[in-house]
Design an enzyme around this catalytic site. Structure first.
Site, PDB file in Angstrom:
ATOM      1  N   SER A 126       0.835  -1.200   0.000  1.00 25.21           N
ATOM      2  CA  SER A 126       0.000   0.000   0.000  1.00 25.21           C
ATOM      3  C   SER A 126       0.872   1.252   0.000  1.00 25.21           C
ATOM      4  O   SER A 126       1.974   1.253   0.573  1.00 25.21           O
ATOM      5  CB  SER A 126      -0.859  -0.027   1.268  1.00 25.21           C
ATOM      6  OG  SER A 126      -1.470   1.216   1.482  1.00 25.21           O
ATOM      7  N   TYR A 151      -2.350  -1.003  10.695  1.00 24.53           N
ATOM      8  CA  TYR A 151      -2.559  -1.558   9.350  1.00 24.53           C
ATOM      9  C   TYR A 151      -1.347  -1.232   8.469  1.00 24.53           C
ATOM     10  O   TYR A 151      -0.754  -2.122   7.844  1.00 24.53           O
ATOM     11  CB  TYR A 151      -3.842  -0.990   8.710  1.00 24.53           C
ATOM     12  CG  TYR A 151      -3.907  -1.295   7.233  1.00 24.53           C
ATOM     13  CD1 TYR A 151      -4.238  -2.564   6.785  1.00 24.53           C
ATOM     14  CD2 TYR A 151      -3.579  -0.330   6.277  1.00 24.53           C
ATOM     15  CE1 TYR A 151      -4.242  -2.863   5.423  1.00 24.53           C
ATOM     16  CE2 TYR A 151      -3.579  -0.617   4.927  1.00 24.53           C
ATOM     17  CZ  TYR A 151      -3.919  -1.886   4.507  1.00 24.53           C
ATOM     18  OH  TYR A 151      -3.907  -2.182   3.163  1.00 24.53           O
ATOM     19  N   LYS A 155       1.776  -3.707   6.792  1.00 21.38           N
ATOM     20  CA  LYS A 155       2.219  -3.781   5.390  1.00 21.38           C
ATOM     21  C   LYS A 155       3.729  -3.549   5.297  1.00 21.38           C
ATOM     22  O   LYS A 155       4.432  -4.249   4.571  1.00 21.38           O
ATOM     23  CB  LYS A 155       1.482  -2.735   4.541  1.00 21.38           C
ATOM     24  CG  LYS A 155       0.002  -3.040   4.343  1.00 21.38           C
ATOM     25  CD  LYS A 155      -0.191  -4.222   3.426  1.00 21.38           C
ATOM     26  CE  LYS A 155      -1.608  -4.716   3.400  1.00 21.38           C
ATOM     27  NZ  LYS A 155      -1.801  -5.989   2.733  1.00 21.38           N
TER      28      LYS A 155
HETATM   29  P1  NAD Z   1     -10.946  -7.400   0.824  1.00 21.74           P
HETATM   30  O1  NAD Z   1     -11.217  -7.412   2.277  1.00 21.74           O
HETATM   31  O2  NAD Z   1     -12.082  -7.191  -0.108  1.00 21.74           O
HETATM   32  O3  NAD Z   1     -10.203  -8.749   0.392  1.00 21.74           O
HETATM   33  C1  NAD Z   1      -9.362  -9.459   1.273  1.00 21.74           C
HETATM   34  C2  NAD Z   1      -9.795 -10.914   1.218  1.00 21.74           C
HETATM   35  O4  NAD Z   1      -8.944 -11.693   2.068  1.00 21.74           O
HETATM   36  C3  NAD Z   1     -11.228 -11.126   1.702  1.00 21.74           C
HETATM   37  O5  NAD Z   1     -11.919 -11.914   0.777  1.00 21.74           O
HETATM   38  C4  NAD Z   1     -11.063 -11.855   3.042  1.00 21.74           C
HETATM   39  O6  NAD Z   1     -12.136 -12.740   3.283  1.00 21.74           O
HETATM   40  C5  NAD Z   1      -9.741 -12.568   2.832  1.00 21.74           C
HETATM   41  N1  NAD Z   1      -8.984 -12.842   4.057  1.00 21.74           N
HETATM   42  C6  NAD Z   1      -8.679 -11.976   5.067  1.00 21.74           C
HETATM   43  N2  NAD Z   1      -7.936 -12.593   5.998  1.00 21.74           N
HETATM   44  C7  NAD Z   1      -7.744 -13.871   5.570  1.00 21.74           C
HETATM   45  C8  NAD Z   1      -7.052 -14.979   6.088  1.00 21.74           C
HETATM   46  N3  NAD Z   1      -6.408 -14.903   7.261  1.00 21.74           N
HETATM   47  N4  NAD Z   1      -7.058 -16.138   5.391  1.00 21.74           N
HETATM   48  C9  NAD Z   1      -7.722 -16.224   4.194  1.00 21.74           C
HETATM   49  N5  NAD Z   1      -8.410 -15.211   3.669  1.00 21.74           N
HETATM   50  C10 NAD Z   1      -8.409 -14.036   4.347  1.00 21.74           C
HETATM   51  O7  NAD Z   1      -9.807  -6.299   0.549  1.00 21.74           O
HETATM   52  P2  NAD Z   1      -9.247  -5.732  -0.815  1.00 21.74           P
HETATM   53  O8  NAD Z   1      -9.616  -4.306  -0.895  1.00 21.74           O
HETATM   54  O9  NAD Z   1      -9.561  -6.651  -1.924  1.00 21.74           O
HETATM   55  O10 NAD Z   1      -7.688  -5.784  -0.489  1.00 21.74           O
HETATM   56  C11 NAD Z   1      -6.862  -6.862  -0.890  1.00 21.74           C
HETATM   57  C12 NAD Z   1      -5.454  -6.617  -0.376  1.00 21.74           C
HETATM   58  O11 NAD Z   1      -4.970  -5.391  -0.892  1.00 21.74           O
HETATM   59  C13 NAD Z   1      -5.354  -6.515   1.143  1.00 21.74           C
HETATM   60  O12 NAD Z   1      -4.156  -7.126   1.554  1.00 21.74           O
HETATM   61  C14 NAD Z   1      -5.295  -5.028   1.386  1.00 21.74           C
HETATM   62  O13 NAD Z   1      -4.640  -4.709   2.582  1.00 21.74           O
HETATM   63  C15 NAD Z   1      -4.511  -4.576   0.183  1.00 21.74           C
HETATM   64  N6  NAD Z   1      -4.751  -3.158  -0.171  1.00 21.74           N
HETATM   65  C16 NAD Z   1      -6.026  -2.721  -0.355  1.00 21.74           C
HETATM   66  C17 NAD Z   1      -6.263  -1.383  -0.672  1.00 21.74           C
HETATM   67  C18 NAD Z   1      -7.668  -0.857  -0.839  1.00 21.74           C
HETATM   68  O14 NAD Z   1      -7.838   0.358  -0.791  1.00 21.74           O
HETATM   69  N7  NAD Z   1      -8.670  -1.693  -1.031  1.00 21.74           N
HETATM   70  C19 NAD Z   1      -5.180  -0.519  -0.800  1.00 21.74           C
HETATM   71  C20 NAD Z   1      -3.890  -1.003  -0.614  1.00 21.74           C
HETATM   72  C21 NAD Z   1      -3.679  -2.330  -0.295  1.00 21.74           C
HETATM   73  C1  WQD Z   2     -10.218   9.026   0.768  1.00 27.15           C
HETATM   74  C2  WQD Z   2     -10.455  10.509   1.037  1.00 27.15           C
HETATM   75  C3  WQD Z   2     -10.855  11.061   3.347  1.00 27.15           C
HETATM   76  C4  WQD Z   2     -14.668   8.933   3.711  1.00 27.15           C
HETATM   77  C5  WQD Z   2      -7.274   4.295   2.922  1.00 27.15           C
HETATM   78  C6  WQD Z   2      -6.113   3.666   3.646  1.00 27.15           C
HETATM   79  C7  WQD Z   2      -5.057   3.274   2.668  1.00 27.15           C
HETATM   80  C8  WQD Z   2      -5.651   2.409   1.546  1.00 27.15           C
HETATM   81  C9  WQD Z   2      -6.860   3.037   0.935  1.00 27.15           C
HETATM   82  C10 WQD Z   2      -5.446   0.096   2.114  1.00 27.15           C
HETATM   83  C11 WQD Z   2      -9.755  10.991   2.301  1.00 27.15           C
HETATM   84  C12 WQD Z   2     -12.075  11.335   2.498  1.00 27.15           C
HETATM   85  C13 WQD Z   2     -13.478   9.468   3.222  1.00 27.15           C
HETATM   86  C14 WQD Z   2     -15.723   9.814   4.057  1.00 27.15           C
HETATM   87  C15 WQD Z   2     -14.350  11.675   3.373  1.00 27.15           C
HETATM   88  N1  WQD Z   2      -6.113   1.157   2.025  1.00 27.15           N
HETATM   89  N2  WQD Z   2     -13.329  10.798   3.051  1.00 27.15           N
HETATM   90  N3  WQD Z   2     -15.514  11.149   3.860  1.00 27.15           N
HETATM   91  O1  WQD Z   2      -7.804   7.283   3.656  1.00 27.15           O
HETATM   92  O2  WQD Z   2      -6.918   7.735   1.321  1.00 27.15           O
HETATM   93  O3  WQD Z   2      -6.806   5.460   2.258  1.00 27.15           O
HETATM   94  O4  WQD Z   2      -7.785   3.392   1.937  1.00 27.15           O
HETATM   95  O5  WQD Z   2      -4.274  -0.052   1.975  1.00 27.15           O
HETATM   96  O6  WQD Z   2      -4.073   2.597   3.370  1.00 27.15           O
HETATM   97  O7  WQD Z   2      -5.595   4.590   4.575  1.00 27.15           O
HETATM   98  O8  WQD Z   2      -8.981   6.334   1.616  1.00 27.15           O
HETATM   99  O9  WQD Z   2     -11.330   6.150   0.893  1.00 27.15           O
HETATM  100  O10 WQD Z   2     -10.821   6.287   3.367  1.00 27.15           O
HETATM  101  O11 WQD Z   2     -10.498   8.291   1.947  1.00 27.15           O
HETATM  102  O12 WQD Z   2     -14.235  12.877   3.219  1.00 27.15           O
HETATM  103  O13 WQD Z   2     -16.786   9.389   4.524  1.00 27.15           O
HETATM  104  O14 WQD Z   2     -11.854  10.701   1.274  1.00 27.15           O
HETATM  105  O15 WQD Z   2     -10.656  12.087   4.282  1.00 27.15           O
HETATM  106  O16 WQD Z   2      -9.284  12.281   2.032  1.00 27.15           O
HETATM  107  P1  WQD Z   2      -7.595   6.821   2.290  1.00 27.15           P
HETATM  108  P2  WQD Z   2     -10.488   6.693   1.992  1.00 27.15           P
END
Ligand code: NAD
Ligand code: WQD
Length: 339
Positions: A126, A151, A155
């Site tokens: 991330s 979190y 990572k």
């Molecule tokens: P998500 O929660 O939709 O998907 C994660 C999946 O992993 C889910 O289906 C959950 O059931 C499964 N899971 C969780 N813990 C588990 C375990 N111990 N064993 C087996 N399965 C497990 O999330 P996502 O948005 O698809 O994110 C996927 C990955 O990308 C995550 O590692 C997340 O941290 C990372 N990521 C997400 C974002 C974002 O904004 N969505 C941003 C950066 C990084």
């Molecule tokens: C986006 C913008 C909020 C909700 C997070 C994690 C990051 C990554 C992605 C996993 C921000 C604003 C939000 C609301 C708002 N995840 N906001 N009202 O915070 O950039 O990132 O998700 O790795 O690690 O920190 O994403 O979608 O929460 O927010 O105004 O109800 O929207 O302040 O500026 P963020 P977000």
């Protein structure tokens, strides 16, 4: 036995979209997911879209015995590791649960891979690992910084664990993909983000306000030093992100740790997002400017040149497509995957 790719967390938001693209590209896919934050319906939808089903094992990445069985049963050539917990606020309340799932889960997975002789891994990292003081845009040559919550720290810890592993056994090829803000849904309207409870992230919140499930969006902060006072982020389409995984698989033939930012390189403010969504949904979106949310940075976005130069990957789907696809998913599945 034909080669297969193991996708942990493949029923989740990003993993399901990536599984579709892997199947479409002709890969055999094994999904391992404990469904703690996803639904088995997503797997049916994957099959509906791609015309092929992944093998599915409902199980946990922390289960070493199960992992050994999976590596024995299938001829796994590479692992895409999405499984983990991702709610920033929850990670502050429950740090041990986050470290156990994200760090210990990755550790058990790597142990099983090493035992099975599989040394090709793509990890879902991330942008948050750049930390609170990094200069923008973020570029891969910057060191990991001071993370703002457990979190983000989980990572960064996994990135370090994987780096140390690769030093100890240089045969590993590891890709660390640093995602910026993935949004959007599959253009079919069959797959999308389905958060449990009240969404933390901006786009699911906006979509639920637009459909009438939530009353009003609170914009966290209107006095940031940005173009319009609201925060700016680098939002990318989840299908572009999925395709970034396929493109980065080419690096799995080259031992080393390969780090890529996956983003558009274009910042978009919260207010601009609201205005753009109003146009797509063709209705006004009730919102108010509220207090800043603790831990939010004013603005960050990617320098995404390295992925383009080395992988030939570029996010191509414009903001409008991200929002139209989100809106199609939301209107066709107002309750997400629950029937
Ligand atoms: P998500 O929660 O939709 O998907 C994660 C999946 O992993 C889910 O289906 C959950 O059931 C499964 N899971 C969780 N813990 C588990 C375990 N111990 N064993 C087996 N399965 C497990 O999330 P996502 O948005 O698809 O994110 C996927 C990955 O990308 C995550 O590692 C997340 O941290 C990372 N990521 C997400 C974002 C974002 O904004 N969505 C941003 C950066 C990084
Ligand atoms: C986006 C913008 C909020 C909700 C997070 C994690 C990051 C990554 C992605 C996993 C921000 C604003 C939000 C609301 C708002 N995840 N906001 N009202 O915070 O950039 O990132 O998700 O790795 O690690 O920190 O994403 O979608 O929460 O927010 O105004 O109800 O929207 O302040 O500026 P963020 P977000």
């Amino acid at each position: 036995m034909t080669d297969a790719v193991l996708v942990t967390g493949g029923a989740g938001y990003i993993g399901s979209h990536t599984t579709v693209e892997l199947l479409k590209a002709g890969h055999d896919v094994v999904v391992l997911d404990n469904l703690c934050n996803s639904s088995a319906v997503a797997l049916e939808r994957i099959e509906q879209i791609s015309g092929k089903a992944p093998h599915f094992i409902q199980g946990d990445v922390r289960d070493a015995v199960l992992l050994d069985q999976v590596f024995k049963q299938y001829n796994i050539s590479a692992v895409l590791h999405f499984a983990g917990l991702k709610a920033v606020g929850e990670s502050v309340q429950q740090p041990l649960r986050y470290y156990e799932n994200n760090v210990y889960g990755s550790l058990v997975l790597c142990q099983a891979m090493a035992k099975a002789g599989v040394r090709k891994l793509i990890f879902s990292s991330s942008a948050t690992v750049y930390g609170e003081e990094a200069s923008i845009p973020y570029v891969e040559t910057q060191p990991r910084g001071k993370t703002a919550n457990p979190y983000g720290t989980s990572k960064a810890m996994v990135e370090q664990l994987l780096t140390d592993l690769q030093i100890a056994d240089p045969e590993w090829s590891i890709v660390l993909l640093r995602y910026f803000n993935p949004i959007g849904a599959h253009e079919s309207g069959l797959l999308g983000e389905d958060p449990q409870g009240i969404p933390n992230n901006l786009l699911p919140y906006i979509a639920q306000v637009a459909i009438g499930r939530l009353e009003q969006l609170a914009i966290y902060g209107g006095d940031y030093p940005t173009t319009d006072g609201s925060c700016e982020r680098d939002y990318l389409h989840v299908v572009d992100l999925a395709l970034g995984h396929l493109q980065s698989m080419q690096k799995l033939g080259t031992p080393g740790v390969h780090i890529y930012n996956l983003g558009t390189g274009q910042p978009v403010s919260v207010l601009a997002m609201v205005k753009a969504f109003e146009k797509v949904a063709q209705k006004p979106l009730p919102y108010r400017i509220a207090a800043r949310r603790a831990g939010d940075l004013p603005a960050f976005w990617a320098n995404a040149d390295k992925a383009q130069q080395e992988l030939g990957w570029k996010a191509t789907r414009p903001l409008n497509a991200m929002l139209e696809d989100t809106w199609r998913w939301q209107t066709r599945n107002p309750k997400g995957f629950s029937k």
